[in-house]
Design a protein around this motif. Structure first.
Motif, PDB file in Angstrom:
ATOM      1  N   MET A  95       0.827  -1.191   0.000  1.00 31.13           N
ATOM      2  CA  MET A  95       0.000   0.000   0.000  1.00 31.13           C
ATOM      3  C   MET A  95       0.873   1.259   0.000  1.00 31.13           C
ATOM      4  N   LYS A  96       1.923   1.217   0.797  1.00 32.00           N
ATOM      5  CA  LYS A  96       2.797   2.382   0.894  1.00 32.00           C
ATOM      6  C   LYS A  96       3.542   2.614  -0.421  1.00 32.00           C
ATOM      7  N   LYS A  97       3.968   1.526  -1.070  1.00 27.93           N
ATOM      8  CA  LYS A  97       4.665   1.661  -2.350  1.00 27.93           C
ATOM      9  C   LYS A  97       3.730   2.203  -3.427  1.00 27.93           C
ATOM     10  N   THR A  98       2.499   1.734  -3.422  1.00 24.96           N
ATOM     11  CA  THR A  98       1.531   2.190  -4.410  1.00 24.96           C
ATOM     12  C   THR A  98       1.236   3.673  -4.227  1.00 24.96           C
ATOM     13  N   LEU A  99       1.075   4.090  -2.989  1.00 30.71           N
ATOM     14  CA  LEU A  99       0.804   5.492  -2.719  1.00 30.71           C
ATOM     15  C   LEU A  99       1.970   6.379  -3.136  1.00 30.71           C
ATOM     16  N   SER A 100       3.188   5.939  -2.852  1.00 35.58           N
ATOM     17  CA  SER A 100       4.349   6.743  -3.238  1.00 35.58           C
ATOM     18  C   SER A 100       4.500   6.783  -4.762  1.00 35.58           C
ATOM     19  N   LEU A 101       4.167   5.705  -5.460  1.00 34.36           N
ATOM     20  CA  LEU A 101       4.220   5.688  -6.918  1.00 34.36           C
ATOM     21  C   LEU A 101       3.214   6.672  -7.505  1.00 34.36           C
ATOM     22  N   ILE A 102       2.023   6.694  -6.956  1.00 34.04           N
ATOM     23  CA  ILE A 102       0.996   7.613  -7.444  1.00 34.04           C
ATOM     24  C   ILE A 102       1.420   9.054  -7.214  1.00 34.04           C
ATOM     25  N   ILE A 103       1.998   9.341  -6.060  1.00 36.29           N
ATOM     26  CA  ILE A 103       2.458  10.693  -5.773  1.00 36.29           C
ATOM     27  C   ILE A 103       3.556  11.110  -6.748  1.00 36.29           C
TER      28      ILE A 103
END
Length: 73
Positions: free
Chosen positions: A1-9
């Motif tokens: 979840m954290k990796k996905t959020l950072s990728l989107i940002i």
């Protein structure tokens, strides 16, 4: 979840960087290269590098597959 959020940002930040306008009124680099006929050289170099990376990855995958088969025996 954290990796996905950072990728989107990161993707959203990069999109906002592309939206900036050329305020100086100078021609874009790609336009200048296209006018000089050098854009084809740039495209050829990028395509050659990309093809080299693809060949390297295919070669690496086959070597890894051989090693995995040896380990399973």
């Amino acid at each position: 979840m954290k990796k996905t959020l950072s990728l989107i940002i990161c993707l959203l930040i990069s999109v906002s960087l592309f939206a900036q306008d050329n305020a100086a009124g100078e021609p874009e680099m790609a336009d200048k290269l296209f006018a000089d006929g050098r854009i084809y050289v740039v495209v050829a170099v990028v395509a050659t590098i990309f093809a080299g990376i693809i060949v390297y990855l295919i070669n690496l995958d086959s070597k890894i597959s051989k090693l995995e088969k040896q380990i399973r025996k």
